[in-house]
Motif scaffolding. Structure first.
Motif, PDB file in Angstrom:
ATOM      1  N   ARG A  10       0.820  -1.209   0.000  1.00 42.20           N
ATOM      2  CA  ARG A  10       0.000   0.000   0.000  1.00 42.20           C
ATOM      3  C   ARG A  10       0.856   1.262   0.000  1.00 42.20           C
ATOM      4  NH1 ARG A  10      -4.425  -1.973   4.556  1.00 42.20           N
ATOM      5  NH2 ARG A  10      -5.875  -2.981   3.111  1.00 42.20           N
ATOM      6  N   GLY A  11       1.978   1.218   0.694  1.00 38.00           N
ATOM      7  CA  GLY A  11       2.831   2.391   0.769  1.00 38.00           C
ATOM      8  C   GLY A  11       3.599   2.671  -0.509  1.00 38.00           C
ATOM      9  N   GLN A  12       3.812   1.636  -1.343  1.00 40.78           N
ATOM     10  CA  GLN A  12       4.582   1.834  -2.569  1.00 40.78           C
ATOM     11  C   GLN A  12       3.923   2.870  -3.480  1.00 40.78           C
ATOM     12  OE1 GLN A  12       7.555   0.762  -3.579  1.00 40.78           O
ATOM     13  NE2 GLN A  12       7.855  -0.302  -1.623  1.00 40.78           N
ATOM     14  N   PHE A  13       2.606   2.852  -3.554  1.00 41.29           N
ATOM     15  CA  PHE A  13       1.903   3.758  -4.463  1.00 41.29           C
ATOM     16  C   PHE A  13       1.859   5.178  -3.920  1.00 41.29           C
ATOM     17  CE2 PHE A  13      -1.711   5.011  -7.235  1.00 41.29           C
ATOM     18  CZ  PHE A  13      -1.181   4.542  -8.429  1.00 41.29           C
ATOM     19  N   LEU A  14       2.214   5.345  -2.655  1.00 40.40           N
ATOM     20  CA  LEU A  14       2.172   6.673  -2.038  1.00 40.40           C
ATOM     21  C   LEU A  14       3.551   7.315  -1.948  1.00 40.40           C
ATOM     22  CD1 LEU A  14      -0.270   5.856   0.903  1.00 40.40           C
ATOM     23  CD2 LEU A  14      -0.835   6.775  -1.346  1.00 40.40           C
ATOM     24  N   LYS A  15       4.587   6.580  -2.338  1.00 43.27           N
ATOM     25  CA  LYS A  15       5.941   7.115  -2.249  1.00 43.27           C
ATOM     26  C   LYS A  15       6.222   8.103  -3.388  1.00 43.27           C
ATOM     27  CE  LYS A  15       8.130   3.233   0.138  1.00 43.27           C
ATOM     28  NZ  LYS A  15       9.185   2.198   0.063  1.00 43.27           N
ATOM     29  N   LYS A  16       7.084   9.066  -3.117  1.00 46.44           N
ATOM     30  CA  LYS A  16       7.464  10.024  -4.150  1.00 46.44           C
ATOM     31  C   LYS A  16       8.504   9.394  -5.067  1.00 46.44           C
ATOM     32  CE  LYS A  16      10.889  12.279  -1.167  1.00 46.44           C
ATOM     33  NZ  LYS A  16      11.263  13.534  -0.492  1.00 46.44           N
ATOM     34  N   SER A  74      -1.974   1.854 -16.001  1.00 46.09           N
ATOM     35  CA  SER A  74      -1.340   0.540 -15.841  1.00 46.09           C
ATOM     36  C   SER A  74      -0.713   0.393 -14.450  1.00 46.09           C
ATOM     37  CB  SER A  74      -0.274   0.332 -16.925  1.00 46.09           C
ATOM     38  OG  SER A  74       0.733   1.335 -16.842  1.00 46.09           O
ATOM     39  N   GLU A  75      -0.112   1.473 -13.957  1.00 44.96           N
ATOM     40  CA  GLU A  75       0.464   1.432 -12.605  1.00 44.96           C
ATOM     41  C   GLU A  75      -0.631   1.237 -11.560  1.00 44.96           C
ATOM     42  OE1 GLU A  75       3.476   1.551 -11.421  1.00 44.96           O
ATOM     43  OE2 GLU A  75       4.654   1.938 -13.218  1.00 44.96           O
ATOM     44  N   ARG A  76      -1.753   1.868 -11.760  1.00 44.93           N
ATOM     45  CA  ARG A  76      -2.862   1.737 -10.830  1.00 44.93           C
ATOM     46  C   ARG A  76      -3.397   0.312 -10.812  1.00 44.93           C
ATOM     47  NH1 ARG A  76      -4.838   4.584  -6.449  1.00 44.93           N
ATOM     48  NH2 ARG A  76      -6.901   3.759  -5.990  1.00 44.93           N
ATOM     49  N   GLN A  77      -3.546  -0.279 -11.997  1.00 46.73           N
ATOM     50  CA  GLN A  77      -4.034  -1.650 -12.078  1.00 46.73           C
ATOM     51  C   GLN A  77      -3.060  -2.621 -11.409  1.00 46.73           C
ATOM     52  OE1 GLN A  77      -4.754  -2.379 -16.233  1.00 46.73           O
ATOM     53  NE2 GLN A  77      -6.525  -0.999 -16.327  1.00 46.73           N
TER      54      GLN A  77
END
Length: 319
Positions: free
Chosen positions: A119-125, A253-256
């Motif tokens: 979950r944190g990977q998608f929130l990282k800068k 694609s990143e979101r999926q």
């Protein structure tokens, strides 16, 4: 309960033995409340009563009493061994349960940690050029944040120019030569006139100015925001703008991929929490070990019977 004098069976509530009329001496109960097996009498009390009775016995009777006491000792050793074996089984079952609980908790903690990481990977800068910060799901410009799927245009513009400025300065100072010449030509009045003559000097200072700036502007369906940078950072600004465009293009694609990874991690956590088979088996084994008192019950009954035999034998010799 057994009468200490005649060995007759009496009830717990009886105060006197109906066979011999002796007042009942309360010894430890043959079976304590809540105990799943008969509990032997207090060995110290038995030995004390045997010593009293021994004083009234003949040598042959004392020898037979010693034989009964030896049998009682052997029964006690067997009883103690049964207790120890049962305690060992319970201890081993408890140790096994503790080990499986540790393994289970460790597996759940790993699954929870993995889910948090995913979950944190998608929130990282992913990139930063202050005051702008690029994340996998958004771009922030100062206090404004724009989701990547809302971006419409990323624009880089350079403004300003390089120019020169000149500063011209004039200066004047009197000279002794002119004072002398004025005096020779016109006398004292000429010296004054000549003394007021000055020599002029001009100096020019050249300065180069560069007021060029680079502006990064984010256009989104939610609004727009802009940040300015020195012209020396133009290459870095354009590279950062390219990173924003690539991130916006790959957002779907990143979101999926992110949602699939979160779902997989969540399923693994669910499976880890449900994998209680070994813990359940170990807990059932512990309950079985705690409730299985057959070995103790058999040894306890034999020990108790040997004590009753001693009590019955010494009863006629007790004063």
């Amino acid at each position: 309960m057994i009468c200490s004098l005649c060995g007759n069976q009496v009830n717990e509530t009886d105060r006197y033995c109906f066979a011999c009329g002796t007042e009942i001496t309360r010894q430890p109960s043959e079976q304590r409340p809540g105990s799943p097996y008969p509990v032997p009498y207090d060995e110290k009390v038995l030995r004390k009563e045997a010593r009293k009775a021994r004083k009234a016995m003949s040598p042959q009777q004392i020898k037979y009493l010693d034989t009964l006491l030896e049998q009682c000792d052997m029964a006690k050793r067997n009883y103690d061994a049964a207790l120890k074996n049962t305690q060992a089984r319970v201890g081993q079952a408890n140790y096994t349960l503790h080990a499986f609980l540790q393994q289970y908790n460790h597996g759940v903690e790993l699954a929870e940690s993995k889910l948090d990481d995913v979950r944190g990977q998608f929130l990282k800068k992913t990139a930063k050029l202050s005051p702008c910060t690029l994340y996998k799901d958004r771009i922030t410009v100062k206090a404004d944040a724009f989701p990547l799927d809302s971006l419409q245009e990323v624009r880089v513009e350079a403004t300003g120019a390089v120019y020169e400025s000149f500063d011209v300065k004039h200066s004047a100072r009197p000279t002794l030569t002119r004072i002398a010449v004025g005096g020779l030509v016109a006398g004292p009045l000429g010296a004054v006139v000549g003394g007021t003559a000055q020599k002029h000097k001009t100096s020019t200072t050249r300065e180069v100015h560069d007021d060029r700036k680079v502006f990064l502007t984010i256009f989104s369906s939610l609004g727009s925001a802009s940040a300015s940078y020195p012209f020396s950072k133009e290459a870095a600004v354009r590279e950062f703008a390219d990173n924003i465009r690539v991130a916006a293009a790959n957002y779907d694609s990143e979101r999926q991929a992110y949602e699939a990874a979160v779902e997989q991690a969540a399923n693994e956590l669910c499976a880890a929490r449900q994998s209680t088979y070994h813990v359940d088996q170990a807990r059932a084994a512990l309950r079985a070990a705690e409730s299985d008192v057959r070995e103790i019950a058999a040894a306890s009954s034999h020990y108790l019977q040997s004590q009753i035999t001693v009590y019955n034998y010494i009863a006629p010799f007790r004063s």
